[in-house]
Design a protein around this motif. Structure first.
Motif, PDB file in Angstrom:
ATOM      1  N   UNK A  53     -38.638   3.209   8.729  1.00 44.40           N
ATOM      2  CA  UNK A  53     -37.722   3.925   7.838  1.00 44.40           C
ATOM      3  C   UNK A  53     -38.475   5.094   7.244  1.00 44.40           C
ATOM      4  N   UNK A  54     -37.905   6.288   7.376  1.00 44.42           N
ATOM      5  CA  UNK A  54     -38.536   7.496   6.838  1.00 44.42           C
ATOM      6  C   UNK A  54     -37.694   8.056   5.706  1.00 44.42           C
ATOM      7  N   UNK A  55     -38.339   8.286   4.589  1.00 40.87           N
ATOM      8  CA  UNK A  55     -37.734   8.982   3.457  1.00 40.87           C
ATOM      9  C   UNK A  55     -37.897  10.478   3.717  1.00 40.87           C
ATOM     10  N   UNK A  56     -36.783  11.183   3.912  1.00 39.18           N
ATOM     11  CA  UNK A  56     -36.840  12.597   4.266  1.00 39.18           C
ATOM     12  C   UNK A  56     -36.803  13.457   3.016  1.00 39.18           C
ATOM     13  N   UNK A  57     -37.828  14.286   2.838  1.00 34.79           N
ATOM     14  CA  UNK A  57     -37.912  15.204   1.703  1.00 34.79           C
ATOM     15  C   UNK A  57     -37.743  16.629   2.191  1.00 34.79           C
ATOM     16  N   UNK A  58     -36.972  17.431   1.457  1.00 31.90           N
ATOM     17  CA  UNK A  58     -36.611  18.784   1.867  1.00 31.90           C
ATOM     18  C   UNK A  58     -37.196  19.796   0.892  1.00 31.90           C
ATOM     19  N   UNK A  59     -37.783  20.862   1.437  1.00 28.12           N
ATOM     20  CA  UNK A  59     -38.266  21.984   0.636  1.00 28.12           C
ATOM     21  C   UNK A  59     -37.609  23.245   1.167  1.00 28.12           C
ATOM     22  N   UNK A  60     -36.962  23.988   0.302  1.00 31.85           N
ATOM     23  CA  UNK A  60     -36.331  25.258   0.662  1.00 31.85           C
ATOM     24  C   UNK A  60     -36.988  26.366  -0.135  1.00 31.85           C
ATOM     25  N   UNK A  61     -37.540  27.350   0.519  1.00 32.64           N
ATOM     26  CA  UNK A  61     -38.173  28.452  -0.195  1.00 32.64           C
ATOM     27  C   UNK A  61     -39.197  29.130   0.676  1.00 32.64           C
ATOM     28  N   UNK A  62     -39.737  30.237   0.172  1.00 31.31           N
ATOM     29  CA  UNK A  62     -40.663  31.034   0.966  1.00 31.31           C
ATOM     30  C   UNK A  62     -42.117  30.921   0.497  1.00 31.31           C
ATOM     31  N   UNK A  63     -42.409  30.024  -0.437  1.00 35.90           N
ATOM     32  CA  UNK A  63     -43.776  29.863  -0.918  1.00 35.90           C
ATOM     33  C   UNK A  63     -44.522  28.866  -0.017  1.00 35.90           C
TER      34      UNK A  63
END
Length: 356
Positions: free
Chosen positions: A305-315
């Motif tokens: 089971x994978x907990x999916x984490x999302x990052x949106x941005x240009x840094x």
């Protein structure tokens, strides 16, 4: 073979002549054998994979790489991407290693079991299948379907895997000298279409007069299998890092190490599936991270089971020190992601409002 074995093989071959499955890697019964490359490729693909799942992959591979030399010249990345979704990715790495060895030897496969066994990635079963089907050598070919047919035919009750030695001996005893390739494929077809795991169609079986398993009244009891052990459960964390590159959305993909699980495949970064209870591994960026939910997949020896984490941005400048690539979102299906990470990608795209 004795008279009873001869009668059995004759009955099976007569049945095969009338009922052989039409498969793209086969020649019809009694026809000249198919190209060894196609036999070998299909047998590698069919390991632990259904015929229905393999057909499209086989068609695409033979379209892109119609000969073993063409496959040998392909890049690792191309082949791994084309294999994505078929599973058991070590097969794809072995496929390339074998193709390159055959190409180095002039592009011709050895025509004996012994010679085929010397090639990278060819075990006893695949070498026997290629020798019998492509070169008409007498060889004992035992896959899961054949194993089931033989165990029922002789009512062999030694539990697997210990019973496989006896199953092979009995299969050897009934394999004819002539048409051994057709015989092997007939046994496979019988197991796939008549002598099925559940509800075998004994009334349609050409071997029913010889079948001791049927005579017991419980053919489904064979082969006897040892109780399955529960698969351990692992947890981890995967990371979807999205930014704009030249005004278009891209996601950061990495290449997994050449050896090990999903070796050589493009994938999302992850925390190494370290069996943490909460999947709280550190990410490749400081964040901020948003949770997109969980994805799961069952591998041969464990579930994940994978907990999916999302990052949106240009840094994302720190990723320049990491090995990876920015992949266009509108081409994510061309990345060749293995099934686990394809699931994660669909989840992330749904979470961020992109088209999957």
């Amino acid at each position: 073979m004795d008279a009873s074995s001869d009668a059995l093989s004759s009955a099976l071959l007569d049945w095969y002549d009338a009922h052989a499955r039409d498969l793209p890697w086969r020649s019809p019964p009694g026809a000249p054998p198919p190209d060894p490359y196609r036999v070998w490729l299909s047998e590698v693909m069919l390991q632990q994979t259904t015929v229905a799942a393999v057909k499209a992959y086989f068609a695409e591979f033979t379209r892109r790489w119609p000969t073993v030399k063409a496959l040998a010249a392909a890049s690792d990345a191309e082949v791994m991407a084309a294999w994505a979704g078929l599973g058991y990715y070590a097969r794809a790495r072995n496929l390339l290693a074998c193709a390159r060895e055959v190409a180095a030897q002039g592009g011709t496969f050895p025509d004996t079991e012994e010679g085929l066994r010397a090639l990278p990635g060819l075990g006893a079963y695949t070498a026997a299948a290629v020798a019998a089907i492509a070169f008409e050598r007498r060889a004992v070919v035992v896959d899961a379907n054949v194993e089931r047919v033989v165990a029922r035919l002789f009512a062999l009750d030694t539990p697997l895997p210990g019973g496989r030695t006896e199953i092979r001996e009995k299969a050897d005893a009934i394999t004819p000298e002539a048409r051994s390739g057709d015989f092997a494929q007939a046994m496979m077809d019988l197991g796939a279409t008549v002598c099925t795991s559940r509800a075998p169609r004994c009334l349609l079986c050409p071997l029913s007069p010889h079948c001791r398993g049927r005579a017991t009244g419980e053919p489904e009891r064979f082969p006897v299998k040892a109780p399955k052990k529960a698969k351990p459960a692992r947890n981890g964390r995967a990371f979807w890092i999205e930014r704009e590159v030249d005004g278009e959305g891209h996601v950061w993909l990495v290449r997994r190490p050449g050896k090990g699980m999903l070796g050589g495949m493009r994938a999302l970064p992850d925390d190494g599936w370290s069996a943490r209870a909460d999947g709280s591994g550190e990410g490749p960026l400081a964040g901020p991270w948003e949770s997109a939910g969980m994805v799961g997949h069952v591998f041969t020896h464990f579930s994940l089971s994978l907990n999916l984490s999302v990052y949106l941005g240009n840094q994302c400048d720190s990723l320049a020190q990491e090995a990876g690539e920015w992949w266009p979102l509108d081409r994510i299906e061309d990345a060749g992601l293995p099934t686990l990470f394809a699931k994660a990608a669909r989840l992330a795209l749904a979470e961020t409002g992109e088209e999957a």
